[in-house]
Design an enzyme around this catalytic site. Structure first.
Site, mmCIF file in Angstrom:
data_model
loop_
_atom_site.group_PDB
_atom_site.id
_atom_site.type_symbol
_atom_site.label_atom_id
_atom_site.label_comp_id
_atom_site.label_asym_id
_atom_site.label_seq_id
_atom_site.Cartn_x
_atom_site.Cartn_y
_atom_site.Cartn_z
ATOM 1 N N GLU A 21 0.840 -1.205 0.000
ATOM 2 C CA GLU A 21 0.000 0.000 0.000
ATOM 3 C C GLU A 21 0.875 1.254 0.000
ATOM 4 O O GLU A 21 2.088 1.197 0.176
ATOM 5 C CB GLU A 21 -0.908 0.030 1.240
ATOM 6 C CG GLU A 21 -2.308 -0.497 1.012
ATOM 7 C CD GLU A 21 -3.181 0.454 0.209
ATOM 8 O OE1 GLU A 21 -2.658 1.489 -0.288
ATOM 9 O OE2 GLU A 21 -4.376 0.163 0.050
ATOM 10 N N ASN A 106 -5.690 4.722 7.933
ATOM 11 C CA ASN A 106 -5.590 3.905 6.729
ATOM 12 C C ASN A 106 -4.820 4.559 5.595
ATOM 13 O O ASN A 106 -3.706 4.152 5.313
ATOM 14 C CB ASN A 106 -6.979 3.483 6.246
ATOM 15 C CG ASN A 106 -6.908 2.382 5.209
ATOM 16 O OD1 ASN A 106 -6.010 1.538 5.285
ATOM 17 N ND2 ASN A 106 -7.815 2.375 4.252
ATOM 18 N N ASN A 155 -10.792 5.224 2.190
ATOM 19 C CA ASN A 155 -9.650 4.987 1.312
ATOM 20 C C ASN A 155 -9.434 6.192 0.421
ATOM 21 O O ASN A 155 -10.220 7.120 0.407
ATOM 22 C CB ASN A 155 -9.845 3.717 0.485
ATOM 23 C CG ASN A 155 -8.891 2.615 0.898
ATOM 24 O OD1 ASN A 155 -7.691 2.839 1.028
ATOM 25 N ND2 ASN A 155 -9.411 1.414 1.113
ATOM 26 N N ASP A 202 -10.159 1.185 -3.887
ATOM 27 C CA ASP A 202 -9.100 1.227 -2.876
ATOM 28 C C ASP A 202 -8.353 2.560 -3.039
ATOM 29 O O ASP A 202 -8.942 3.617 -2.938
ATOM 30 C CB ASP A 202 -8.189 0.015 -3.031
ATOM 31 C CG ASP A 202 -7.385 -0.292 -1.779
ATOM 32 O OD1 ASP A 202 -6.993 0.652 -1.076
ATOM 33 O OD2 ASP A 202 -7.123 -1.485 -1.514
#
Length: 297
Positions: A21, A106, A155, A202
């Protein structure tokens, strides 16, 4: 119906992390930084030399964003950290959600004014306890402001090239939202930018013309939208869980893409040998140079 893209992504770095990520391209180093969240690991990869460095973080780093002093701002379950790749040290800067132990930070981005926008999520991905925050650096330290809530898994986020629009995904809802960013840094005029019918949005990023690129978890593809929400192209990916894209290279026309092995059944992984690795492809419209978190004088 939008025709599939002729772009064929290739595996650039066969690293096979569990949950890749947060890719960011650092021009000064000509290097890509990214994280493996469950492994609490930060990676740096130089495509030209194939040199690979790793650092163990004190917790699960979900994003790392460059700061003007050469460090990075990292989001972890217990708040914001600073990371210095020159000596590998981490320092805890701020707790963000002390009353929500089931949450974690996140994803994040830096806007043209040097502010960081980031989100939180329910670590079990069940309850809408996540929020959207903005952080500025002031002479007194970090100024963290709360802007929206009700996200199970926030996200993105991503900002338009002029800094006037903030895009945020609510992944389980398969929805990308857009907000107008006011002159004072508040959010207004929430609206739906796009809904997905397969997979979950995402990581997202904008290019220099304001196009939005969305990586799709559980969808084996990347979606390229025009600024008005029209789907321009669909890029097929050779793995199920596509997590985020960053533009880089000398001309910012190379797209670097993180992927994940987490959540993919073993039988399916046999068909996706490079899942969890870094992919790349070339684009016509260049991306935007990575903004940096601005420190107060």
């Amino acid at each position: 119906m939008t025709m599939p893209s002729k772009i064929v992504p290739g595996c650039l770095f066969d690293v096979k992390v569990t949950l890749g990520e947060g890719p960011v391209w650092i021009a000064e180093e000509q290097a890509l930084y990214f994280v493996d969240i469950p492994a609490s690991t930060i990676h740096r990869y130089h495509p030209e030399t194939e040199k690979h460095d790793t650092w163990k973080a004190p917790n699960r780093a979900a994003f790392l964003l460059p700061v003007t002093d050469g460090t990075f701002l990292c989001g972890m379950p217990d708040g914001l950290y600073r990371f210095d790749p020159r000596d590998g040290r981490f320092s805890h800067d701020a707790v963000v959600e002390p009353g929500k132990p089931g949450n974690r930070l996140n994803d994040g981005c830096v806007d043209p004014k040097g502010r960081v926008w980031f989100g939180s999520m329910d670590d079990s991905e069940q309850s809408p306890t996540g929020s959207i925050y903005c952080v500025r650096h002031t002479p007194g330290g970090l100024d963290i402001s709360h802007h929206d809530e009700g996200y199970t898994v926030s996200n993105g986020p991503a900002v338009s090239p002029d800094g006037r629009i903030l895009y945020v995904c609510d992944s389980p809802e398969q929805t990308i939202y857009a907000f107008t960013v006011t002159e004072t840094g508040d959010l207004s005029q929430e609206r739906i930018f796009a809904r997905l019918d397969q997979g979950y949005p995402d990581g997202i990023v904008t290019d220099s013309e304001g196009g939005l690129w969305c990586c799709v978890w559980g969808g084996s593809r990347i979606l390229h939208f025009a600024p008005d929400g029209t789907l321009l192209e669909t890029i097929a990916m050779p793995c199920s869980n596509v997590t985020k894209l960053a533009f880089g290279g000398e001309d910012y026309r190379t797209a670097f893409v993180t992927t994940a092995r987490r959540g993919v059944p073993e039988a399916q992984l046999a068909k996706e040998p490079h899942a969890g690795s870094i992919f790349s492809f070339r684009v016509e419209v260049p991306g935007i140079p990575q903004q940096k978190f601005q420190l107060a004088n």
